[in-house]
Design a protein around this motif. Structure first.
Motif, PDB file in Angstrom:
ATOM      1  N   ASP A 192       0.814  -1.225   0.000  1.00  0.00           N
ATOM      2  CA  ASP A 192       0.000   0.000   0.000  1.00  0.00           C
ATOM      3  C   ASP A 192       0.844   1.271   0.000  1.00  0.00           C
ATOM      4  O   ASP A 192       0.312   2.380  -0.110  1.00  0.00           O
ATOM      5  CB  ASP A 192      -0.913   0.044   1.242  1.00  0.00           C
ATOM      6  CG  ASP A 192      -1.925  -1.083   1.268  1.00  0.00           C
ATOM      7  OD1 ASP A 192      -2.378  -1.506   0.191  1.00  0.00           O
ATOM      8  OD2 ASP A 192      -2.264  -1.531   2.391  1.00  0.00           O
ATOM      9  N   ALA A 193       2.159   1.131   0.119  1.00  0.00           N
ATOM     10  CA  ALA A 193       3.034   2.303   0.276  1.00  0.00           C
ATOM     11  C   ALA A 193       2.909   3.282  -0.882  1.00  0.00           C
ATOM     12  O   ALA A 193       2.864   4.505  -0.674  1.00  0.00           O
ATOM     13  CB  ALA A 193       4.485   1.857   0.463  1.00  0.00           C
ATOM     14  N   GLU A 194       2.832   2.797  -2.097  1.00  0.00           N
ATOM     15  CA  GLU A 194       2.751   3.700  -3.250  1.00  0.00           C
ATOM     16  C   GLU A 194       1.469   4.538  -3.202  1.00  0.00           C
ATOM     17  O   GLU A 194       1.506   5.759  -3.394  1.00  0.00           O
ATOM     18  CB  GLU A 194       2.815   2.905  -4.552  1.00  0.00           C
ATOM     19  CG  GLU A 194       2.806   3.793  -5.784  1.00  0.00           C
ATOM     20  CD  GLU A 194       2.908   3.000  -7.080  1.00  0.00           C
ATOM     21  OE1 GLU A 194       2.750   3.622  -8.143  1.00  0.00           O
ATOM     22  OE2 GLU A 194       3.135   1.775  -7.040  1.00  0.00           O
ATOM     23  N   ASP A 195       0.333   3.891  -2.939  1.00  0.00           N
ATOM     24  CA  ASP A 195      -0.938   4.625  -2.851  1.00  0.00           C
ATOM     25  C   ASP A 195      -0.908   5.640  -1.718  1.00  0.00           C
ATOM     26  O   ASP A 195      -1.376   6.777  -1.873  1.00  0.00           O
ATOM     27  CB  ASP A 195      -2.108   3.664  -2.645  1.00  0.00           C
ATOM     28  CG  ASP A 195      -2.437   2.850  -3.890  1.00  0.00           C
ATOM     29  OD1 ASP A 195      -2.121   3.316  -5.006  1.00  0.00           O
ATOM     30  OD2 ASP A 195      -3.020   1.765  -3.744  1.00  0.00           O
ATOM     31  N   LEU A 196      -0.357   5.260  -0.576  1.00  0.00           N
ATOM     32  CA  LEU A 196      -0.290   6.176   0.561  1.00  0.00           C
ATOM     33  C   LEU A 196       0.571   7.393   0.234  1.00  0.00           C
ATOM     34  O   LEU A 196       0.205   8.527   0.567  1.00  0.00           O
ATOM     35  CB  LEU A 196       0.245   5.448   1.798  1.00  0.00           C
ATOM     36  CG  LEU A 196       0.348   6.277   3.066  1.00  0.00           C
ATOM     37  CD1 LEU A 196      -1.015   6.850   3.479  1.00  0.00           C
ATOM     38  CD2 LEU A 196       0.935   5.427   4.202  1.00  0.00           C
ATOM     39  N   ALA A 197       1.685   7.183  -0.447  1.00  0.00           N
ATOM     40  CA  ALA A 197       2.556   8.294  -0.813  1.00  0.00           C
ATOM     41  C   ALA A 197       1.832   9.269  -1.742  1.00  0.00           C
ATOM     42  O   ALA A 197       1.943  10.490  -1.578  1.00  0.00           O
ATOM     43  CB  ALA A 197       3.833   7.775  -1.461  1.00  0.00           C
ATOM     44  N   VAL A 198       1.087   8.768  -2.681  1.00  0.00           N
ATOM     45  CA  VAL A 198       0.326   9.632  -3.592  1.00  0.00           C
ATOM     46  C   VAL A 198      -0.690  10.458  -2.807  1.00  0.00           C
ATOM     47  O   VAL A 198      -0.804  11.677  -2.994  1.00  0.00           O
ATOM     48  CB  VAL A 198      -0.370   8.802  -4.692  1.00  0.00           C
ATOM     49  CG1 VAL A 198      -1.363   9.651  -5.478  1.00  0.00           C
ATOM     50  CG2 VAL A 198       0.670   8.183  -5.626  1.00  0.00           C
ATOM     51  N   ILE A 199      -1.419   9.823  -1.907  1.00  0.00           N
ATOM     52  CA  ILE A 199      -2.454  10.510  -1.121  1.00  0.00           C
ATOM     53  C   ILE A 199      -1.832  11.637  -0.294  1.00  0.00           C
ATOM     54  O   ILE A 199      -2.353  12.752  -0.254  1.00  0.00           O
ATOM     55  CB  ILE A 199      -3.189   9.510  -0.207  1.00  0.00           C
ATOM     56  CG1 ILE A 199      -4.009   8.531  -1.036  1.00  0.00           C
ATOM     57  CG2 ILE A 199      -4.082  10.244   0.796  1.00  0.00           C
ATOM     58  CD1 ILE A 199      -4.496   7.317  -0.256  1.00  0.00           C
ATOM     59  N   GLU A 254       7.484   7.292  -1.033  1.00  0.00           N
ATOM     60  CA  GLU A 254       7.097   5.900  -0.861  1.00  0.00           C
ATOM     61  C   GLU A 254       7.887   5.269   0.293  1.00  0.00           C
ATOM     62  O   GLU A 254       7.372   4.420   1.020  1.00  0.00           O
ATOM     63  CB  GLU A 254       7.324   5.133  -2.164  1.00  0.00           C
ATOM     64  CG  GLU A 254       6.573   3.840  -2.231  1.00  0.00           C
ATOM     65  CD  GLU A 254       6.604   3.195  -3.606  1.00  0.00           C
ATOM     66  OE1 GLU A 254       6.637   1.952  -3.637  1.00  0.00           O
ATOM     67  OE2 GLU A 254       6.577   3.914  -4.627  1.00  0.00           O
ATOM     68  N   SER A 255       9.118   5.724   0.490  1.00  0.00           N
ATOM     69  CA  SER A 255       9.925   5.255   1.621  1.00  0.00           C
ATOM     70  C   SER A 255       9.293   5.689   2.947  1.00  0.00           C
ATOM     71  O   SER A 255       9.242   4.902   3.904  1.00  0.00           O
ATOM     72  CB  SER A 255      11.354   5.784   1.506  1.00  0.00           C
ATOM     73  OG  SER A 255      12.110   5.406   2.624  1.00  0.00           O
ATOM     74  N   ASP A 256       8.805   6.950   3.009  1.00  0.00           N
ATOM     75  CA  ASP A 256       8.096   7.417   4.210  1.00  0.00           C
ATOM     76  C   ASP A 256       6.882   6.530   4.485  1.00  0.00           C
ATOM     77  O   ASP A 256       6.624   6.148   5.629  1.00  0.00           O
ATOM     78  CB  ASP A 256       7.622   8.865   4.040  1.00  0.00           C
ATOM     79  CG  ASP A 256       8.755   9.864   3.933  1.00  0.00           C
ATOM     80  OD1 ASP A 256       9.803   9.666   4.590  1.00  0.00           O
ATOM     81  OD2 ASP A 256       8.579  10.847   3.179  1.00  0.00           O
ATOM     82  N   ALA A 257       6.154   6.209   3.426  1.00  0.00           N
ATOM     83  CA  ALA A 257       4.967   5.369   3.568  1.00  0.00           C
ATOM     84  C   ALA A 257       5.341   3.979   4.066  1.00  0.00           C
ATOM     85  O   ALA A 257       4.680   3.417   4.942  1.00  0.00           O
ATOM     86  CB  ALA A 257       4.218   5.288   2.245  1.00  0.00           C
ATOM     87  N   GLY A 258       6.413   3.432   3.527  1.00  0.00           N
ATOM     88  CA  GLY A 258       6.879   2.116   3.980  1.00  0.00           C
ATOM     89  C   GLY A 258       7.283   2.132   5.442  1.00  0.00           C
ATOM     90  O   GLY A 258       6.993   1.191   6.192  1.00  0.00           O
TER      91      GLY A 258
END
Length: 170
Positions: free
Chosen positions: A12-19, A39-43
């Motif tokens: 889900d990291a990519e979607d979270l980063a976009v949001i 995306e790293s922050d999301a991960g």
């Protein structure tokens, strides 16, 4: 549209980063979330919630028709407030004004009250965040008051609103 909440997954990291790369969302969140959000922050966030001490926090991805469109979490307080928890949430801008956040709040409250010993969930949106105040009211939270000059956001001292919901069997 089918609204659901589920545990976070690393994918889900990519979607979270976009949001979270939307400044309109950051305007209403607490400080400490990086911007721009990678995306790293999301991960890192997803790793933190997946490895949190059991019972300390309950974090969920909000989905619409199976696609991640937001986040919602309930964070247990400590000591004499150990049966109280604070809720926070956000939904991606394309999903605003569709009832998604309200439904996610309802689902998570039902889950928390059915599966934990938490008896009170509260939220403290900024006073200028009228949409979040409406979400909480529609989800059954009661307005408890204004927390005057309670936070510093974007260099301004701002009021916050206090909403809470109590486990229904009390």
């Amino acid at each position: 549209m089918k609204i659901a909440v589920r545990k976070w997954r690393m994918e889900d990291a990519e979607d979270l980063a976009v949001i979270l790369n939307n400044p309109k969302i950051h305007e209403n969140l607490r400080d400490g979330i990086p911007f721009p959000y990678t995306e790293s922050d999301a991960g890192d966030f997803i790793g933190t919630v997946l490895n949190a001490a059991p019972g300390s926090r309950y974090d969920f991805a909000v989905t619409a028709d199976g696609r991640v469109c937001g986040s919602i979490g309930v964070f247990r307080k400590e000591n004499v407030h150990r049966l109280t928890a604070e809720m926070g949430y956000f939904v991606a801008e394309p999903y605003w004004n569709k009832g998604i956040a309200t439904e996610a709040v309802r689902q998570v409250c039902n889950y928390i009250f059915a599966n934990t010993d938490i008896v009170r969930i509260f939220a403290q949106p900024y006073a200028h965040n009228h949409a979040s105040c409406r979400i909480l009211a529609k989800a059954g939270f009661l307005f408890e008051g204004i927390l005057h000059k309670n936070a510093i956001k974007a260099g301004k001292i701002v009021d916050m609103m206090l909403y809470a919901i109590i486990r229904p069997d009390l």
